[in-house]
Scaffold this active site. Sequence first.
Site, short mmCIF file in Angstrom:
data_model
loop_
_atom_site.label_atom_id
_atom_site.label_comp_id
_atom_site.label_asym_id
_atom_site.label_seq_id
_atom_site.Cartn_x
_atom_site.Cartn_y
_atom_site.Cartn_z
N GLY A 189 -12.29 24.10 -9.51
CA GLY A 189 -13.27 23.03 -9.60
C GLY A 189 -13.08 22.23 -10.86
O GLY A 189 -12.41 22.68 -11.79
N CYS A 197 -8.61 29.77 -10.52
CA CYS A 197 -8.84 28.73 -11.53
C CYS A 197 -10.31 28.73 -11.99
O CYS A 197 -10.76 29.70 -12.58
CB CYS A 197 -8.39 27.37 -10.96
SG CYS A 197 -8.26 26.10 -12.20
N TYR A 198 -11.08 27.70 -11.67
CA TYR A 198 -12.50 27.72 -12.07
C TYR A 198 -13.19 28.98 -11.53
O TYR A 198 -14.03 29.58 -12.19
CB TYR A 198 -13.22 26.47 -11.53
CG TYR A 198 -14.67 26.38 -11.98
CD1 TYR A 198 -15.00 25.66 -13.13
CD2 TYR A 198 -15.68 27.04 -11.29
CE1 TYR A 198 -16.30 25.60 -13.57
CE2 TYR A 198 -16.99 26.99 -11.73
CZ TYR A 198 -17.31 26.27 -12.86
OH TYR A 198 -18.60 26.22 -13.29
N HIS A 206 -2.83 28.19 -8.99
CA HIS A 206 -3.24 27.88 -7.61
C HIS A 206 -2.27 28.46 -6.58
O HIS A 206 -1.22 27.86 -6.35
CB HIS A 206 -3.36 26.37 -7.43
CG HIS A 206 -4.50 25.78 -8.18
ND1 HIS A 206 -5.77 25.73 -7.65
CD2 HIS A 206 -4.59 25.25 -9.41
CE1 HIS A 206 -6.59 25.18 -8.52
NE2 HIS A 206 -5.90 24.88 -9.62
N GLU A 216 -2.67 28.39 -3.45
CA GLU A 216 -2.78 27.64 -2.19
C GLU A 216 -1.83 26.45 -2.10
O GLU A 216 -1.60 25.91 -1.03
CB GLU A 216 -4.23 27.17 -1.97
CG GLU A 216 -4.76 26.14 -2.96
CD GLU A 216 -5.30 26.71 -4.27
OE1 GLU A 216 -4.88 27.82 -4.65
OE2 GLU A 216 -6.13 26.05 -4.92
N SER A 228 -10.52 8.16 23.14
CA SER A 228 -9.92 7.00 22.49
C SER A 228 -8.41 6.98 22.65
O SER A 228 -7.76 5.97 22.40
CB SER A 228 -10.25 7.03 20.99
OG SER A 228 -9.51 8.07 20.37
N GLY A 229 -7.85 8.12 23.04
CA GLY A 229 -6.40 8.21 23.08
C GLY A 229 -5.84 8.80 21.79
O GLY A 229 -4.68 9.13 21.70
N GLY A 230 -6.69 8.92 20.77
CA GLY A 230 -6.30 9.57 19.52
C GLY A 230 -6.19 11.08 19.73
O GLY A 230 -6.61 11.60 20.78
N ASP A 289 -7.69 13.78 18.38
CA ASP A 289 -8.86 14.65 18.48
C ASP A 289 -9.56 14.55 19.84
O ASP A 289 -9.81 15.56 20.49
CB ASP A 289 -9.84 14.37 17.34
CG ASP A 289 -9.17 14.51 15.97
OD1 ASP A 289 -8.15 15.21 15.90
OD2 ASP A 289 -9.67 13.93 14.99
N SER A 344 -8.34 13.42 22.55
CA SER A 344 -7.43 13.84 23.62
C SER A 344 -7.43 15.36 23.77
O SER A 344 -7.43 15.89 24.88
CB SER A 344 -6.00 13.38 23.33
OG SER A 344 -5.94 11.99 23.28
N LYS A 379 -6.74 19.74 11.28
CA LYS A 379 -5.88 18.85 12.08
C LYS A 379 -4.64 19.58 12.62
O LYS A 379 -4.27 19.40 13.77
CB LYS A 379 -5.45 17.66 11.23
CG LYS A 379 -4.90 16.51 12.02
CD LYS A 379 -6.02 15.65 12.52
CE LYS A 379 -5.56 14.44 13.29
NZ LYS A 379 -6.73 13.63 13.68
#
Length: 517
Positions: free
Chosen positions: A51, A78-79, A173, A175, A227-229, A231, A233, A373
Site C-alpha cells: 500500500g 510490503c506494507y 513483491h 506477485e 455487445s459482441g465484446g 464479457d 459474449s 479477464k
Amino acid sequence: RILILDFGSQYTQLIARRIREIGVYCEVEPWDIDPAAVEAFGAKGIVLSGGPETVTGDDAPVAPEVVFNLGVPVLGICYGMQTMAQQLGGLVINADEHEYGYAQVRAHGHTKLLKDIEDMVTPEGYGMLDVWMSHGDRVDQLPEGFKLMASTPSCPIAGMANEEKNFYGIQFHPEVTHTKQGYRMIERFVVNLCGCEKLWTTENIIDDSIKRVRDMVGTDQVMLGLSGGVDSSVVAALLHKAIGDQLTCVFVDHGLLRYQEGDQVMAMFAQNMGIKVIRADVEERFMSALAGEVDPEKKRKIIGREFIEVFDAESAKLKGVKWLAQGTIYPDVIESAGSKTGKAKVIKSHHNVGGLPEDMEMSLIEPLRELFKDEVRKLGVALGLPYNMVYRHPFPGPGLGVRILGEVKKEYADILRLADHIFIQELIKWELYDKTSQAFAVFLPVKSVGVVGDARRYDYVVALRAVETIDFMTARWAHLPYEFLEHVSGRIINEIPRISRVTYDISSKPPATIEWE
Ligand code: XMP
C-alpha cells in the site's frame, strides 16, 4: 480459499490473479472490512497487500486484529509486512535509503516459505533471490516470536517469519513477474502452508457457474444485452449452456460498430449457436441524435442515453422476463467497492455505455462477477467461442462515435470502417495483432491534397493508432515496422477513394489518451 486484504497497492489485483492461476480461489476485500466478515469468510490463509501509506503515520491503515487470531497462515507483502510487524510489537522506521526496482535478497534460515526457492546459491550456501522491491519504510525490529527470513544490504529485515504461527512478511513483491520465484513463493504459501487444493480450474468454474445459474433462475426467462465484446459474449455462451432457450439476447446495432460486426455477431450467436438474439438496427436513430454534436463528452452522453432507451424499448417487448444478465467482471467489482474510508483506493470511474433499465422488475444475474479477464477468456474458449473473438482488442462502448473526430456522420463511419478493417486485417496477417494491445483507425474530418495519376484529389485523412499496454492506464505507441506501415498506408489510400492521406500516431499515454476523443 484465500482472503486478500487490500491496503491500496497497485499490485493487489495481481496477487489475486497469481493465486487464481495457481488454481486456488481468492477474493480481495478492503483493509477496513468488518472483522466479523473476515471470520465469516472462512479463509484458509490471509494475504495483506502492499500500500502507498506509511505505517508510522497517524491513523495509518491496519489489519483487523482478528486476522492474527484465526489460527490461519498470514502473508504480509510490503506494507502488509510492515503493519504486521508493527501490530505484533515490532518496530517500523522511515528508512533513509529508499529502494525501488530490482534487488537481490539473501534468504536466511531455510524457512518453510522460502526453503529451496532460490535463483542462485552463494558459495556459503545462502539462497539468493532476484526480486522487485519498492519501499520507503522498513522493519527495524522483529516482533516477538519472529526470526529473520531475508535481507538486502539496504534493508536488513526484508523478510521475517514466525513459523510456529505461520506468519510471514516479505518486503518485496512476489506477485510481479520481475520477482522470478514469486509464483513459487505464492504457491508455497497457499498450497503447502495454507493447505488449499488446486480446484479453481476452467472446467470447475464452468460446472459450478452452470449449477449456480440453474439454481438461481429455475424456469424463469433471462435477458442479456449482447455487445459482441468478450464479457457479454462469454455470458451468452455460458447462459445458453446453462438454460438454453430461457435466454434471449438484445443486440443494439447503433451503426458505430466495426466492419461487418453486426452481421458477425448474428452469425455467431443466432445462427451458429442457436441463441435467441433480437437485433435492433438503429443506425439512423443514432445518426440523427448525434447530428451537429462535436463535443466528445456530449457525444458519449447521447450515445449512452440512446443506447439505454433502445435497450429498454426492446426489452419491454419481451414478456415475463425476470432476470437481467450482465457481463460484470471482478475488476469492475473491486474498483467500484473500494475502502469504506475511501483512503486505500482511488476509484476509477467507469465509462461503459449501458445501465440498468429503470421501471423494470428484474433481478440482476452476473455470472462472471468473480472472474478476472484472463479467466473469462479461458472460459470463452472452453465454451466454444472462437479464439479470435475471445482475444479481440477492447472496443469502447461508444464505438466509432469517439473515433470520428467532431460530428459523426454515416458517410464518415463507412469510410472509417473500411480503413480500420484493412489495418486490422494486415496486423493479423503480419502476426502483429497479438503484439499490440489495441489498434484502430481514426477518422479526421479535414481534407488534404493528394494526386492520383494525373488528377489532383482533395480528400479525408485517417490516423492509425496502435498501443502496447498492460492496464490501459498508461500506454506506449507501438513501434510497428516501417514496411508494415507503408503497406497498410498504400492499401488504404489505394482502396478507399475518399482517403488521401494516412498518418501514424506516435503519442504515448500519458499525456495523450489511447482514443482520440
Ligand atoms: P483512453 O482513451 O481513456 O482509453 O486512454 C482507455 C481505454 O478505455 C477505452 N475507452 C472507453 N471504453 N467507453 C468505453 O467502454 C468509453 O467511453 C471509452 N473511452 C475510452 C479505450 O478504448 C481504451 O481501451
